[in-house]
Design a protein around this motif. Sequence first.
Motif, PDB file in Angstrom:
ATOM      1  N   TYR A  20      -3.938  95.756  27.075  1.00 50.01           N
ATOM      2  CA  TYR A  20      -5.357  96.067  27.266  1.00 50.01           C
ATOM      3  C   TYR A  20      -6.084  96.143  25.931  1.00 50.01           C
ATOM      4  CZ  TYR A  20      -6.484  96.859  32.182  1.00 50.01           C
ATOM      5  OH  TYR A  20      -6.789  96.690  33.511  1.00 50.01           O
ATOM      6  N   ILE A  21      -5.485  96.844  24.971  1.00 49.35           N
ATOM      7  CA  ILE A  21      -6.140  96.980  23.660  1.00 49.35           C
ATOM      8  C   ILE A  21      -6.294  95.613  23.010  1.00 49.35           C
ATOM      9  CG2 ILE A  21      -5.806  97.862  21.316  1.00 49.35           C
ATOM     10  CD1 ILE A  21      -4.544 100.354  22.552  1.00 49.35           C
ATOM     11  N   GLY A  22      -5.255  94.800  23.040  1.00 50.03           N
ATOM     12  CA  GLY A  22      -5.337  93.468  22.448  1.00 50.03           C
ATOM     13  C   GLY A  22      -6.306  92.570  23.176  1.00 50.03           C
ATOM     14  N   GLY A  23      -6.336  92.640  24.524  1.00 48.44           N
ATOM     15  CA  GLY A  23      -7.251  91.803  25.286  1.00 48.44           C
ATOM     16  C   GLY A  23      -8.707  92.130  25.026  1.00 48.44           C
ATOM     17  N   ILE A  24      -9.031  93.434  24.938  1.00 51.91           N
ATOM     18  CA  ILE A  24     -10.412  93.834  24.634  1.00 51.91           C
ATOM     19  C   ILE A  24     -10.770  93.470  23.197  1.00 51.91           C
ATOM     20  CG2 ILE A  24     -11.968  95.809  24.440  1.00 51.91           C
ATOM     21  CD1 ILE A  24     -10.384  97.131  26.695  1.00 51.91           C
ATOM     22  N   ALA A  25      -9.814  93.611  22.277  1.00 51.55           N
ATOM     23  CA  ALA A  25     -10.079  93.289  20.862  1.00 51.55           C
ATOM     24  C   ALA A  25     -10.431  91.817  20.685  1.00 51.55           C
ATOM     25  CB  ALA A  25      -8.872  93.653  20.013  1.00 51.55           C
ATOM     26  N   CYS A  26      -9.893  90.949  21.542  1.00 52.99           N
ATOM     27  CA  CYS A  26     -10.180  89.511  21.425  1.00 52.99           C
ATOM     28  C   CYS A  26     -11.649  89.195  21.680  1.00 52.99           C
ATOM     29  CB  CYS A  26      -9.306  88.714  22.397  1.00 52.99           C
ATOM     30  SG  CYS A  26      -7.546  88.702  21.982  1.00 52.99           S
ATOM     31  N   THR A  27     -12.336  90.024  22.460  1.00 56.40           N
ATOM     32  CA  THR A  27     -13.723  89.752  22.830  1.00 56.40           C
ATOM     33  C   THR A  27     -14.717  90.710  22.193  1.00 56.40           C
ATOM     34  OG1 THR A  27     -13.503  91.139  24.802  1.00 56.40           O
ATOM     35  CG2 THR A  27     -12.994  88.796  25.037  1.00 56.40           C
ATOM     36  N   THR A  28     -14.251  91.669  21.418  1.00 56.50           N
ATOM     37  CA  THR A  28     -15.148  92.658  20.806  1.00 56.50           C
ATOM     38  C   THR A  28     -15.904  92.036  19.645  1.00 56.50           C
ATOM     39  OG1 THR A  28     -13.657  94.472  21.404  1.00 56.50           O
ATOM     40  CG2 THR A  28     -15.276  94.908  19.682  1.00 56.50           C
ATOM     41  N   ASN A  29     -17.233  92.095  19.705  1.00 52.53           N
ATOM     42  CA  ASN A  29     -18.051  91.540  18.627  1.00 52.53           C
ATOM     43  C   ASN A  29     -19.103  92.514  18.119  1.00 52.53           C
ATOM     44  OD1 ASN A  29     -19.804  91.555  20.781  1.00 52.53           O
ATOM     45  ND2 ASN A  29     -19.859  89.325  21.017  1.00 52.53           N
ATOM     46  N   ASN A  30     -19.152  93.713  18.687  1.00 49.87           N
ATOM     47  CA  ASN A  30     -20.076  94.741  18.218  1.00 49.87           C
ATOM     48  C   ASN A  30     -19.443  95.486  17.050  1.00 49.87           C
ATOM     49  OD1 ASN A  30     -20.864  97.876  18.496  1.00 49.87           O
ATOM     50  ND2 ASN A  30     -22.631  96.605  19.023  1.00 49.87           N
ATOM     51  N   THR A  31     -20.209  95.689  15.970  1.00 49.70           N
ATOM     52  CA  THR A  31     -19.652  96.289  14.753  1.00 49.70           C
ATOM     53  C   THR A  31     -19.090  97.675  15.002  1.00 49.70           C
ATOM     54  OG1 THR A  31     -21.273  95.048  13.463  1.00 49.70           O
ATOM     55  CG2 THR A  31     -20.122  96.840  12.353  1.00 49.70           C
ATOM     56  N   ALA A  32     -19.841  98.508  15.736  1.00 52.15           N
ATOM     57  CA  ALA A  32     -19.369  99.864  15.989  1.00 52.15           C
ATOM     58  C   ALA A  32     -18.102  99.859  16.835  1.00 52.15           C
ATOM     59  CB  ALA A  32     -20.469 100.673  16.676  1.00 52.15           C
ATOM     60  N   ALA A  33     -18.069  99.001  17.864  1.00 52.63           N
ATOM     61  CA  ALA A  33     -16.872  98.919  18.708  1.00 52.63           C
ATOM     62  C   ALA A  33     -15.694  98.348  17.936  1.00 52.63           C
ATOM     63  CB  ALA A  33     -17.163  98.069  19.941  1.00 52.63           C
ATOM     64  N   ILE A  34     -15.966  97.493  16.940  1.00 55.61           N
ATOM     65  CA  ILE A  34     -14.885  96.917  16.142  1.00 55.61           C
ATOM     66  C   ILE A  34     -14.185  98.001  15.326  1.00 55.61           C
ATOM     67  CG2 ILE A  34     -14.456  95.440  14.125  1.00 55.61           C
ATOM     68  CD1 ILE A  34     -16.372  93.425  15.285  1.00 55.61           C
ATOM     69  N   ILE A  35     -14.934  98.998  14.856  1.00 52.60           N
ATOM     70  CA  ILE A  35     -14.313 100.108  14.121  1.00 52.60           C
ATOM     71  C   ILE A  35     -13.270 100.797  15.001  1.00 52.60           C
ATOM     72  CG2 ILE A  35     -14.726 102.359  13.070  1.00 52.60           C
ATOM     73  CD1 ILE A  35     -15.685 100.142  11.317  1.00 52.60           C
ATOM     74  N   ILE A  36     -13.646 101.118  16.243  1.00 52.32           N
ATOM     75  CA  ILE A  36     -12.698 101.744  17.172  1.00 52.32           C
ATOM     76  C   ILE A  36     -11.569 100.787  17.503  1.00 52.32           C
ATOM     77  CG2 ILE A  36     -12.454 102.742  19.466  1.00 52.32           C
ATOM     78  CD1 ILE A  36     -13.982 104.517  17.553  1.00 52.32           C
ATOM     79  N   LEU A  88       3.590 101.553  27.695  1.00 53.36           N
ATOM     80  CA  LEU A  88       3.312 101.019  26.357  1.00 53.36           C
ATOM     81  C   LEU A  88       2.864  99.567  26.419  1.00 53.36           C
ATOM     82  CD1 LEU A  88       6.162 102.458  24.091  1.00 53.36           C
ATOM     83  CD2 LEU A  88       3.729 102.917  23.915  1.00 53.36           C
ATOM     84  N   ASP A  89       3.562  98.759  27.200  1.00 54.99           N
ATOM     85  CA  ASP A  89       3.221  97.336  27.291  1.00 54.99           C
ATOM     86  C   ASP A  89       1.818  97.142  27.864  1.00 54.99           C
ATOM     87  OD1 ASP A  89       5.687  96.735  26.269  1.00 54.99           O
ATOM     88  OD2 ASP A  89       6.620  96.349  28.215  1.00 54.99           O
ATOM     89  N   ASP A  90       1.479  97.894  28.918  1.00 50.70           N
ATOM     90  CA  ASP A  90       0.142  97.783  29.515  1.00 50.70           C
ATOM     91  C   ASP A  90      -0.934  98.197  28.518  1.00 50.70           C
ATOM     92  OD1 ASP A  90       1.332  96.947  31.835  1.00 50.70           O
ATOM     93  OD2 ASP A  90       1.216  98.921  32.822  1.00 50.70           O
ATOM     94  N   ALA A  91      -0.677  99.279  27.775  1.00 52.98           N
ATOM     95  CA  ALA A  91      -1.663  99.751  26.808  1.00 52.98           C
ATOM     96  C   ALA A  91      -1.876  98.727  25.700  1.00 52.98           C
ATOM     97  CB  ALA A  91      -1.223 101.092  26.217  1.00 52.98           C
ATOM     98  N   VAL A  92      -0.798  98.165  25.189  1.00 50.49           N
ATOM     99  CA  VAL A  92      -0.910  97.159  24.129  1.00 50.49           C
ATOM    100  C   VAL A  92      -1.674  95.935  24.630  1.00 50.49           C
ATOM    101  CG1 VAL A  92       0.408  95.566  22.680  1.00 50.49           C
ATOM    102  CG2 VAL A  92       1.137  97.946  22.895  1.00 50.49           C
TER     103      VAL A  92
END
Length: 602
Positions: free
Chosen positions: A528-544, A522-526
């Motif tokens: 990774y998801i949070g780390g990628i979310a910090c750099t996501t700037n594409n609209t379609a990827a932001i939805i996911i 759980l900790d690793d998944a959280v």
Amino acid sequence: MSQSPRPVSRVRKTKGKGLRTRTGCTTCRERHVKCDETRPICRACQRGNRPCRYTVAASSVHSSDLSIILNTDNEIDQSTLLQEKSATAQGPSPDVQQQHVHPVEETTITTSVDEAPMTYFENRDVNRTIQNISCNDFGLPLEPAALNTTSPASTASGNLYSAEVAPLRWLNLLRRDATAIDDYQPGLAYHSVDTAGSADQPPTPGFFSSVGAVDGHLGQVESYNIEGFLELSSSESLLLRHFVENISSWIDLTDRHAQFSSSVPTMALNNRGLMLAILALSSRHQSLLSNPDKPPRIDRTVAVQYYNETLQYLQIAMKIPEYLKSDELLATVLLISTYEMIDGFESGWERHLKGVFWIQRSQLIHGESGGLKQAIWWAWLRQDIWAAFRGRRVILSYYTLRKDCAELDRWELTNRVVWLLGQCISFGSDTEVEAGRNNVQQRIHRAAFLTMRLDEWWIYFAPYRTELPAERIEGSAFNPIWINPPSCSAAVQIYYFARIMLAVHSPVMSGLKELERLQQTLDDAVNYIGGIACTTNNTAAIIISTQCLFAAGLNTRDLAKREQIARLLRSHQSCTGWPVHDLAQDLQAEWTLASSPMNVRT
């Protein structure tokens, strides 16, 4: 004296049962073999491993059937339609008379995991009751075929509609739920949308539009497309451009051909219904994008007007049999579903997702159909997965993919992890969790097999997931991770979303060490998801990313990470305008209800 050639006698076909030209399945009639007319597949086709088809021409769907489908507010049962058809039919055959006298007997079939991957049923009788599929196989043995889960009871039970009737049933759901404004007038254009920056002016109907005007004689012509191209006003052209440059990427995220930004707008220039659906979705999305200094550029009323124009077009165009199986209808259906998703009408959206499922199942459309139909299926599945996650239910689709991961390229692997997430969402549904209490060992086996499949996917996706450490953000609880292209970053987040579902809902049998391992997962998944979310700037990827962040927020106890996830969610929502309500508030409510994230979803 030469003898004349002996005349060749014509061999007449026997008139025995099953060899008639008006009964039996289409396959047996073409082969001139005996057919026992067993549904969904006759014995002759089953022995020969052939597709078994029972065809009913579109003209055989009587007008009385259409009026019932379009106007009733209640569920249509089989006896109602059979009585209507018997009243209008002249001289029914003895087989049909027997069908009226004896009710259809529902049988329960326990499907095995070794079934053919294509588990759709073919049945052309109007509103014939589909056979219930038992959900007792929620726990699958640890075998290669164990992941080929069959339809859950909540989706297979009910009615199976023909390709002609399923769209009409879906339209009936739309008509019941659509709420038009009091002063709505069909055919009016919406050209008063300010395109020069004066956004303070409220939109008001202008003059008649070549797009909004629905041809009342459409059902009397052979083609549902117009000759030439639709003429768009300047404001409508801007709405179309907004769809192509922004919203289409939501749908095209996992489509290598990006068909909703290329071919679908071209199709819409020849089809009013598809264009109206695009304009409705685009205007609704623009109404959600607010500037702190100015009110929204477009009022929601504009979207509602285009939405109702779309429904009017569909009601007329669905009288054309060819339209009921066209790509234009399927694209329009998906756009309407996307409109309802961002509109925030959760209960209506849920029902219409099931209506889209009817249409796709009636035409045997699935994730490996190819072309636009396949792209539409995957976009619909992503919507259904999010709705199933929020509703804690199983997903609607029960199609199983045929290829192995070794045969897939980057785009197909991205879709594969979406499908795996759907299986994990069903695994964590309230129905399967409750059923698992009676057979824990089987549920453990299924969790182990899903984990094995996710591990396999991770290995084959390794060449496409180049992770680059990004610059550390001051005050951030996560280490930023940069993954490009956007579809790959979304795929990695989806993978960890699936990991969260398995970690939370897998039974624990080996004590404290197993709990520690699941908590580390759980900790690793959280992270990774949070780390990628910090750099996501594409609209379609932001939805996911928004969906995955919500799942991560439900399953973390770290206060700093919770605050960071809430900030990221609000940042994502301000960028895309979706969803219309504050997901951070939903998270706060969940955090208040439970002190441990392991108990939030269980």
